[in-house]
Design an enzyme around this catalytic site. Structure first.
Site, mmCIF file in Angstrom:
data_model
loop_
_atom_site.group_PDB
_atom_site.id
_atom_site.type_symbol
_atom_site.label_atom_id
_atom_site.label_comp_id
_atom_site.label_asym_id
_atom_site.label_seq_id
_atom_site.Cartn_x
_atom_site.Cartn_y
_atom_site.Cartn_z
ATOM 1 N N ARG A 146 -6.226 3.014 8.456
ATOM 2 C CA ARG A 146 -6.660 2.194 7.329
ATOM 3 C C ARG A 146 -6.662 0.720 7.709
ATOM 4 O O ARG A 146 -7.599 -0.020 7.389
ATOM 5 C CB ARG A 146 -5.727 2.412 6.136
ATOM 6 C CG ARG A 146 -6.135 1.595 4.914
ATOM 7 C CD ARG A 146 -5.227 1.863 3.732
ATOM 8 N NE ARG A 146 -3.900 1.292 3.897
ATOM 9 C CZ ARG A 146 -2.931 1.363 2.988
ATOM 10 N NH1 ARG A 146 -3.151 2.015 1.861
ATOM 11 N NH2 ARG A 146 -1.745 0.831 3.207
ATOM 12 N N TYR A 172 -9.585 -4.055 -1.243
ATOM 13 C CA TYR A 172 -9.732 -2.635 -0.934
ATOM 14 C C TYR A 172 -9.064 -1.820 -2.015
ATOM 15 O O TYR A 172 -8.164 -2.291 -2.724
ATOM 16 C CB TYR A 172 -9.169 -2.294 0.451
ATOM 17 C CG TYR A 172 -7.715 -1.896 0.487
ATOM 18 C CD1 TYR A 172 -7.318 -0.565 0.344
ATOM 19 C CD2 TYR A 172 -6.724 -2.855 0.688
ATOM 20 C CE1 TYR A 172 -5.988 -0.203 0.391
ATOM 21 C CE2 TYR A 172 -5.391 -2.502 0.737
ATOM 22 C CZ TYR A 172 -5.028 -1.173 0.580
ATOM 23 O OH TYR A 172 -3.705 -0.817 0.621
ATOM 24 N N PHE A 187 -0.199 -1.895 7.697
ATOM 25 C CA PHE A 187 -1.059 -3.073 7.840
ATOM 26 C C PHE A 187 -0.887 -4.057 6.692
ATOM 27 O O PHE A 187 -0.666 -5.256 6.891
ATOM 28 C CB PHE A 187 -2.518 -2.617 7.942
ATOM 29 C CG PHE A 187 -3.539 -3.716 7.860
ATOM 30 C CD1 PHE A 187 -3.968 -4.372 8.997
ATOM 31 C CD2 PHE A 187 -4.092 -4.079 6.631
ATOM 32 C CE1 PHE A 187 -4.917 -5.383 8.922
ATOM 33 C CE2 PHE A 187 -5.045 -5.085 6.543
ATOM 34 C CZ PHE A 187 -5.455 -5.733 7.690
ATOM 35 N N ASP A 188 -1.001 -3.579 5.440
ATOM 36 C CA ASP A 188 -0.985 -4.521 4.325
ATOM 37 C C ASP A 188 0.411 -5.060 4.046
ATOM 38 O O ASP A 188 0.556 -6.200 3.605
ATOM 39 C CB ASP A 188 -1.619 -3.928 3.058
ATOM 40 C CG ASP A 188 -1.354 -2.457 2.872
ATOM 41 O OD1 ASP A 188 -0.759 -1.824 3.749
ATOM 42 O OD2 ASP A 188 -1.775 -1.924 1.825
ATOM 43 N N THR A 189 1.476 -4.276 4.342
ATOM 44 C CA THR A 189 2.825 -4.815 4.224
ATOM 45 C C THR A 189 3.017 -5.971 5.207
ATOM 46 O O THR A 189 3.561 -7.026 4.856
ATOM 47 C CB THR A 189 3.877 -3.725 4.502
ATOM 48 O OG1 THR A 189 3.767 -2.699 3.514
ATOM 49 C CG2 THR A 189 5.286 -4.301 4.454
#
Length: 382
Positions: free
Chosen positions: A79, A97, A189-191
């Site tokens: 992702r 997203y 990734f987003d953390t």
């Protein structure tokens, strides 16, 4: 005014991997919603990351049928990899997203991106853990999510409430400035992006969301949680070696307390396993687990009181043991739950492995409770 609003562009990325069953319905629903209610210009990008079924063909069909829909193909899964590729090349004002299952109510999308378009905030996240959020999901996902976010707060000083909700947006120039420093290509990734933004003092806006768990989700929750823990450990090491978080964000004494707690934990775990194995010869798994945990919890609290948190003397010892037993009940619930999930007739080795894994999670929760509640210096000074 309407025309000037429409000149602002928001790109919505929908990362997919083998999602042909949900793709058409979800993208059509999202497209119709944005066409009829969203006051800004938009583009939906289906990011197909290495699908092996007909997802790629279906995505191309949707791009041909629907205006403002395009598709990007990646040769590798991830992702984070998909978001990096699309966001780094985007010409939109805001990139965002959402998960393909659309678990988050779409009415939260405008409140998510509006502060970014106005310049009020730099990043925005949906949160399922705010009091105003309404969430429907199973107890396993709920416990894992809350434990994960507790660890982020305790170990990395995170000040946002929900790192894992698949509903986020970033001002494009901010995303493109941060992306080169983000290492993870998967679920963490987003953390990592959020922690990096926080460290740079960027403004993170949170939107309470209505969220309904997808019962057919194929996300491997345990594997994702383990990957996230590894990512958290990497960030903790990186912060310690290269760019320490300011002292107000890192709990004082953590560097000294963690190794000592780990040493106590190793001996407690060995004692627990030995006692559990001994009792298991005469008792069923549940009572054997409860007794072994109770005995070692009392000893563990006493050892951590003196060795980890440096408290001597008898003042407060009864209260500490009582509150330590509450932490013990959390561990009991986790390990009992692990045993209850096992099918009947499994071997003693599998049974033991299950209680070890559950006990490891219980240990993390126990450290948080001991540190921020039982042996909190502010309480000790009252």
């Amino acid at each position: 005014m309407r025309t000037s609003i429409k000149t602002r562009l928001v790109e919505v990325v929908v990362p997919v991997h083998n999602e042909q069953r949900a793709l058409r319905a979800s993208v059509t629903r999202l497209h119709d919603y944005l066409m009829t209610t969203f006051p800004y210009g938009f583009r939906i990008t289906i990011a197909d990351n290495a699908s092996t079924d007909n997802t790629w063909l279906l995505a191309r069909e949707l791009a041909a049928e629907l205006p403002h829909v395009r598709v990007v193909h990646l040769e590798e899964k991830g992702r984070g990899r998909a978001l990096r590729k699309v966001w780094s090349q985007s010409d939109a004002d805001v990139v965002s997203y959402m998960d393909v299952d659309l678990s988050t109510d779409l009415d939260a999308f405008l409140p998510l991106v509006a502060p970014l378009l106005s310049g009020h905030s730099d990043l925005a996240i949906g949160t399922r853990l705010a009091p105003a959020a309404r969430v429907e999901r199973g107890p396993k996902r709920e416990v894992i999510s809350r434990c994960y976010n507790l660890l982020l707060h305790a170990l990395l000083g995170a000040r946002f409430t929900d790192a894992q909700c698949g509903f986020k947006a970033v001002r494009t120039e901010v995303a493109q400035a941060l992306l080169p420093a983000v290492e993870d290509e998967q679920w963490f990734f987003d953390t990592e992006l959020l922690m990096l933004a926080q460290r740079h003092g960027l403004r993170i806006h949170e939107v309470p969301v209505d969220w309904v768990d997808d019962p057919d989700s194929r996300v491997d929750v345990v594997r994702t949680a383990l990957d996230d823990l590894r990512g958290m450990a990497r960030l903790a090491r990186a912060h310690a070696l290269r760019a320490p978080i300011p002292s107000r964000q890192v709990p004082r004494g953590l560097a000294r307390q963690l190794p000592r707690f780990a040493i106590v934990g190793v001996f407690s775990t060995l004692a627990y396993l030995g006692l559990y194995t001994l009792l298991r010869g005469a008792l069923a798994p549940m009572p054997a687990n409860a007794i072994a945990l109770l005995v070692t919890a009392v000893a563990n609290t006493a050892a951590n009181r003196r060795f980890t948190f440096g408290i001597s003397g008898t003042a407060g010892v009864v209260r500490h043991q009582f509150e330590g037993l509450i932490a013990f009940l959390v561990g009991l619930a986790l390990t009992t739950g692990g045993l209850a999930l096992l099918p009947g007739g499994v071997s003693h080795g599998i049974e033991l492995a299950a209680v070890v894994l559950a006990n490891a999670l219980a240990t993390l929760v126990r450290f948080l409770l001991l540190r921020v509640w039982v042996f909190n210096p502010r309480r000790m000074s009252r």
